[in-house]
Design a protein around this motif. Structure first.
Motif, PDB file in Angstrom:
ATOM      1  N   ARG A 182      -2.200 -14.698 -14.015  1.00  0.00           N
ATOM      2  CA  ARG A 182      -2.699 -15.212 -15.326  1.00  0.00           C
ATOM      3  C   ARG A 182      -2.288 -14.233 -16.420  1.00  0.00           C
ATOM      4  O   ARG A 182      -1.936 -13.259 -16.196  1.00  0.00           O
ATOM      5  CB  ARG A 182      -4.388 -15.024 -15.435  1.00  0.00           C
ATOM      6  CG  ARG A 182      -5.058 -15.884 -14.209  1.00  0.00           C
ATOM      7  CD  ARG A 182      -6.606 -15.528 -14.366  1.00  0.00           C
ATOM      8  NE  ARG A 182      -6.908 -16.490 -13.353  1.00  0.00           N
ATOM      9  CZ  ARG A 182      -7.964 -17.462 -13.735  1.00  0.00           C
ATOM     10  NH1 ARG A 182      -8.334 -17.682 -14.892  1.00  0.00           N
ATOM     11  NH2 ARG A 182      -8.448 -18.247 -12.727  1.00  0.00           N
ATOM     12  N   VAL A 183      -2.515 -14.803 -17.755  1.00  0.00           N
ATOM     13  CA  VAL A 183      -2.052 -14.043 -18.765  1.00  0.00           C
ATOM     14  C   VAL A 183      -3.545 -13.872 -19.735  1.00  0.00           C
ATOM     15  O   VAL A 183      -4.050 -14.804 -20.041  1.00  0.00           O
ATOM     16  CB  VAL A 183      -1.449 -14.521 -19.740  1.00  0.00           C
ATOM     17  CG1 VAL A 183      -0.895 -13.770 -21.173  1.00  0.00           C
ATOM     18  CG2 VAL A 183       0.139 -14.904 -18.951  1.00  0.00           C
ATOM     19  N   PHE A 184      -4.008 -12.696 -20.071  1.00  0.00           N
ATOM     20  CA  PHE A 184      -5.046 -12.326 -20.864  1.00  0.00           C
ATOM     21  C   PHE A 184      -4.683 -11.527 -22.252  1.00  0.00           C
ATOM     22  O   PHE A 184      -3.758 -10.850 -22.002  1.00  0.00           O
ATOM     23  CB  PHE A 184      -6.175 -11.511 -20.033  1.00  0.00           C
ATOM     24  CG  PHE A 184      -6.551 -12.016 -18.549  1.00  0.00           C
ATOM     25  CD1 PHE A 184      -5.732 -11.598 -17.551  1.00  0.00           C
ATOM     26  CD2 PHE A 184      -7.420 -12.788 -18.434  1.00  0.00           C
ATOM     27  CE1 PHE A 184      -6.265 -11.967 -16.230  1.00  0.00           C
ATOM     28  CE2 PHE A 184      -7.858 -13.237 -17.346  1.00  0.00           C
ATOM     29  CZ  PHE A 184      -7.182 -12.657 -16.248  1.00  0.00           C
ATOM     30  N   PRO A 185      -5.572 -12.015 -23.394  1.00  0.00           N
ATOM     31  CA  PRO A 185      -5.493 -11.267 -24.588  1.00  0.00           C
ATOM     32  C   PRO A 185      -5.997  -9.775 -24.462  1.00  0.00           C
ATOM     33  O   PRO A 185      -7.109  -9.852 -23.523  1.00  0.00           O
ATOM     34  CB  PRO A 185      -5.947 -12.198 -25.486  1.00  0.00           C
ATOM     35  CG  PRO A 185      -7.338 -12.729 -24.741  1.00  0.00           C
ATOM     36  CD  PRO A 185      -6.642 -12.977 -23.512  1.00  0.00           C
ATOM     37  N   TRP A 186      -5.337  -8.960 -24.963  1.00  0.00           N
ATOM     38  CA  TRP A 186      -5.879  -7.801 -24.905  1.00  0.00           C
ATOM     39  C   TRP A 186      -7.408  -7.437 -25.092  1.00  0.00           C
ATOM     40  O   TRP A 186      -8.092  -6.260 -24.713  1.00  0.00           O
ATOM     41  CB  TRP A 186      -5.334  -6.664 -26.008  1.00  0.00           C
ATOM     42  CG  TRP A 186      -5.319  -6.798 -27.368  1.00  0.00           C
ATOM     43  CD1 TRP A 186      -4.852  -7.631 -28.122  1.00  0.00           C
ATOM     44  CD2 TRP A 186      -6.406  -6.085 -28.066  1.00  0.00           C
ATOM     45  NE1 TRP A 186      -5.429  -7.739 -29.370  1.00  0.00           N
ATOM     46  CE2 TRP A 186      -6.448  -6.659 -29.460  1.00  0.00           C
ATOM     47  CE3 TRP A 186      -7.212  -5.258 -27.775  1.00  0.00           C
ATOM     48  CZ2 TRP A 186      -7.072  -6.419 -30.385  1.00  0.00           C
ATOM     49  CZ3 TRP A 186      -8.175  -5.018 -28.944  1.00  0.00           C
ATOM     50  CH2 TRP A 186      -8.027  -5.326 -30.366  1.00  0.00           C
ATOM     51  N   ASP A 187      -8.041  -8.066 -26.012  1.00  0.00           N
ATOM     52  CA  ASP A 187      -9.417  -7.841 -26.412  1.00  0.00           C
ATOM     53  C   ASP A 187     -10.318  -8.938 -25.545  1.00  0.00           C
ATOM     54  O   ASP A 187     -11.459  -9.126 -26.009  1.00  0.00           O
ATOM     55  CB  ASP A 187      -9.525  -8.293 -28.015  1.00  0.00           C
ATOM     56  CG  ASP A 187      -8.975  -9.400 -28.189  1.00  0.00           C
ATOM     57  OD1 ASP A 187      -9.314  -9.584 -29.534  1.00  0.00           O
ATOM     58  OD2 ASP A 187      -8.458 -10.319 -27.622  1.00  0.00           O
ATOM     59  N   GLY A 188      -9.787  -9.464 -24.732  1.00  0.00           N
ATOM     60  CA  GLY A 188     -10.520 -10.494 -23.612  1.00  0.00           C
ATOM     61  C   GLY A 188     -10.553 -10.276 -22.416  1.00  0.00           C
ATOM     62  O   GLY A 188     -10.439 -11.382 -21.590  1.00  0.00           O
ATOM     63  N   VAL A 189     -10.213  -9.042 -21.727  1.00  0.00           N
ATOM     64  CA  VAL A 189      -9.943  -8.738 -20.322  1.00  0.00           C
ATOM     65  C   VAL A 189     -10.819  -7.402 -19.731  1.00  0.00           C
ATOM     66  O   VAL A 189     -10.803  -6.763 -20.595  1.00  0.00           O
ATOM     67  CB  VAL A 189      -8.491  -8.831 -20.142  1.00  0.00           C
ATOM     68  CG1 VAL A 189      -7.834  -7.615 -20.936  1.00  0.00           C
ATOM     69  CG2 VAL A 189      -8.250  -8.754 -18.678  1.00  0.00           C
ATOM     70  N   ARG A 190     -11.116  -7.614 -18.471  1.00  0.00           N
ATOM     71  CA  ARG A 190     -11.413  -6.447 -17.791  1.00  0.00           C
ATOM     72  C   ARG A 190     -11.160  -6.492 -16.455  1.00  0.00           C
ATOM     73  O   ARG A 190     -11.057  -7.611 -15.931  1.00  0.00           O
ATOM     74  CB  ARG A 190     -13.072  -6.263 -18.085  1.00  0.00           C
ATOM     75  CG  ARG A 190     -13.919  -7.653 -17.216  1.00  0.00           C
ATOM     76  CD  ARG A 190     -15.406  -7.553 -17.521  1.00  0.00           C
ATOM     77  NE  ARG A 190     -15.764  -6.289 -16.507  1.00  0.00           N
ATOM     78  CZ  ARG A 190     -16.070  -6.334 -15.244  1.00  0.00           C
ATOM     79  NH1 ARG A 190     -16.069  -7.651 -14.621  1.00  0.00           N
ATOM     80  NH2 ARG A 190     -16.422  -5.465 -14.535  1.00  0.00           N
ATOM     81  N   LYS A 191     -11.136  -5.288 -15.746  1.00  0.00           N
ATOM     82  CA  LYS A 191     -10.861  -5.134 -14.485  1.00  0.00           C
ATOM     83  C   LYS A 191     -11.960  -5.521 -13.651  1.00  0.00           C
ATOM     84  O   LYS A 191     -12.955  -4.373 -14.089  1.00  0.00           O
ATOM     85  CB  LYS A 191      -9.678  -4.377 -13.883  1.00  0.00           C
ATOM     86  CG  LYS A 191      -9.609  -4.118 -12.714  1.00  0.00           C
ATOM     87  CD  LYS A 191      -8.802  -2.783 -12.229  1.00  0.00           C
ATOM     88  CE  LYS A 191      -8.516  -2.772 -10.515  1.00  0.00           C
ATOM     89  NZ  LYS A 191      -8.057  -1.621  -9.890  1.00  0.00           N
ATOM     90  N   ASP A 192     -12.351  -6.246 -12.780  1.00  0.00           N
ATOM     91  CA  ASP A 192     -13.319  -6.381 -11.798  1.00  0.00           C
ATOM     92  C   ASP A 192     -12.932  -5.278 -10.648  1.00  0.00           C
ATOM     93  O   ASP A 192     -12.347  -5.597  -9.740  1.00  0.00           O
ATOM     94  CB  ASP A 192     -13.537  -7.551 -11.163  1.00  0.00           C
ATOM     95  CG  ASP A 192     -14.750  -7.844 -10.316  1.00  0.00           C
ATOM     96  OD1 ASP A 192     -15.299  -6.679  -9.512  1.00  0.00           O
ATOM     97  OD2 ASP A 192     -15.303  -8.779 -10.036  1.00  0.00           O
ATOM     98  N   ARG A 193     -13.511  -4.153 -10.788  1.00  0.00           N
ATOM     99  CA  ARG A 193     -13.175  -2.882  -9.747  1.00  0.00           C
ATOM    100  C   ARG A 193     -13.483  -3.121  -8.231  1.00  0.00           C
ATOM    101  O   ARG A 193     -12.946  -2.576  -7.394  1.00  0.00           O
ATOM    102  CB  ARG A 193     -13.523  -1.755 -10.509  1.00  0.00           C
ATOM    103  CG  ARG A 193     -13.241  -1.133 -11.712  1.00  0.00           C
ATOM    104  CD  ARG A 193     -11.827  -0.716 -11.701  1.00  0.00           C
ATOM    105  NE  ARG A 193     -11.853   0.713 -11.297  1.00  0.00           N
ATOM    106  CZ  ARG A 193     -11.732   1.773 -11.707  1.00  0.00           C
ATOM    107  NH1 ARG A 193     -12.472   1.991 -12.965  1.00  0.00           N
ATOM    108  NH2 ARG A 193     -11.851   2.886 -10.775  1.00  0.00           N
ATOM    109  N   GLU A 194     -14.832  -3.835  -8.253  1.00  0.00           N
ATOM    110  CA  GLU A 194     -14.969  -4.131  -6.844  1.00  0.00           C
ATOM    111  C   GLU A 194     -14.241  -5.401  -6.293  1.00  0.00           C
ATOM    112  O   GLU A 194     -13.723  -5.172  -5.265  1.00  0.00           O
ATOM    113  CB  GLU A 194     -16.638  -4.544  -6.918  1.00  0.00           C
ATOM    114  CG  GLU A 194     -17.545  -3.574  -6.982  1.00  0.00           C
ATOM    115  CD  GLU A 194     -18.961  -3.863  -7.051  1.00  0.00           C
ATOM    116  OE1 GLU A 194     -19.552  -5.104  -6.594  1.00  0.00           O
ATOM    117  OE2 GLU A 194     -19.654  -3.523  -8.064  1.00  0.00           O
TER     118      GLU A 194
END
Lengths: 163, 163, 163, 163
Positions: free
Chosen positions: C142-154
């Motif tokens: 996928r491609v995400f904009p810089w202000d609309g993304v997070r990493k789900d660490r789990e």
């Protein structure tokens, strides 16, 4: 002829935990490896433990010795961490079993592109069929007697040592 | 101790020609393999030929025999196509050289992900150090004498045959 | 058209130190990868740093921003650790450069057999040529904009987050 | 959003037949690849055919066009042999479907160590999400419109051609 392969872990079977970003243990890769190398020798696989050999206590080594005693087979290959492989070889050697036992391992986990794991396995599976009773280490393309080998921790290779 | 590894091609060293979309020969992968498997035995590499063993004539096999005679080393591993490996073993066996010679190869080219090439190399490099003078084939985790082996072309494995 | 690939390390370029038995950094694998994937786009490679993104301070991220400003190219791919990739994207996004910047990385190091590294690189190199000016993350296809993304660490994946 | 991946074979999915010693087709590797690259986009896999694109007739290409028409999805990636990929792109382009269709393939089969297959897949899966309706080829890190591309058969790369 059947060979028992006793799996004890070590770098050979390290697994990459991507959530933690670290090397750990999960399962053994031996079944998958034996399949693609087209080994036609009858192999009994025994998952004995999955441990870094630096974390081994004498109880871990005695557990391996017990498996060797109990084994129906008199030809045994043991996959083992390289750091204290010579110590386990020593415990097994002193037990003086009427079997041919070859320990091997890997400096680079099997899951990596350029691993020595599969080469060493080929080495050990062949050595165990050709050697007389006794305990040996097969690493770096060589075969060493249990009482004449040490790991050079700085260079990461095994070498003969005076008895 | 030094081992001479005589490279003759076969599936082991096949190379993918992406322009033609076919398997061919280019160079040998032996140097690269011996490096990453951390083999500390002294190896002399000899690029003898790069040929499919189905394309071999008696002259190709005599060229290998000549290399074996000429070699300084008395322990020799030969990488060879599997299809007519037993025929070359026969030529070498009948020559009765005072050397230990082990032929090996691969069913799947080294360049593939799940190749038996590296396992077989480990097998052969170990076998050649443990066996008495004579000619042998190391494939499928086994070691066969030159006059007691055949390739089962349908199953793609080597097996003992009555002498 | 030329693309600048700014290398900052992360899991993508981890190297296995066999003497210590741990994952570390040595060189970048980008040159080798770009060769075998037959990328014909003109690529400028910049080795900016080789660091685990969990070890990054604001100075490390500003060093990347500075490289983006200075770059002749207005299309930039950045290889970066996944753990704090969204933080670096945030620093770059707020800078509002008139460039297209795509960050990518890997959950499994390139040196492993089953790594997402090369897939992600293909993703990013393509995305940077198709997207308008701005900062993006390309992970998990996928491609995400810089202000609309997070990493789900789990779960170890990237997902859209409300702006 | 869902993407349909229509598999048609080509070098991408070649399989090594070790008994014959040749490259052929068996299954597709797409399921396995999509798993380890951790693609979180919803993918519908369709095994349309497994053929060398040099062996394609117009009927094979119309079969692909039919699948594109029938697909619920309006974003479609097609894995295809590279030799006549531009011809299939032409058939699809002229049909003028209200969909985004990206063809990709590989110069070196996925089963080889240094294949461009996975990079190209990452490229195509990303491109199909970013491009407007139309038919494209994603190869060598680039994206080409269906009516402006040709394969340079001698160099083994795709390049823009005048319309």
């Amino acid at each position: 002829m059947a060979i028992r392969v006793i799996i004890t872990g070590g770098t050979f079977d390290k697994h990459y935990d991507e959530i933690r970003g670290s090397l750990t243990f999960k399962d053994s890769h031996l079944p998958e490896i034996l399949a693609f190398v087209r080994c036609t020798v009858r192999i009994e696989l025994e998952l004995n433990q999955l441990i870094d050999s630096l974390d081994m206590h004498i109880s871990n080594r005695l557990q391996i010795l017990e498996s060797c005693r109990r084994a129906e087979e008199d030809r045994i290959v043991i996959t083992h961490g390289t750091d204290t492989m010579a110590e386990t070889a020593d415990v097994l050697g002193k037990a003086g079993l009427a079997k041919t036992i070859v320990l091997t391992g890997a400096m680079v986990p099997y899951i990596f592109n350029n691993s020595d794991a599969v080469f060493n396995l080929g080495s050990a599976i062949t050595a165990v069929q050709l050697l007389p009773n006794g305990v040996y280490i097969a690493m770096n393309g060589r075969v060493f007697p249990w009482d004449g080998v040490r790991k050079d921790r700085e260079r990461g290779v095994f070498e003969a040592k005076g008895l």
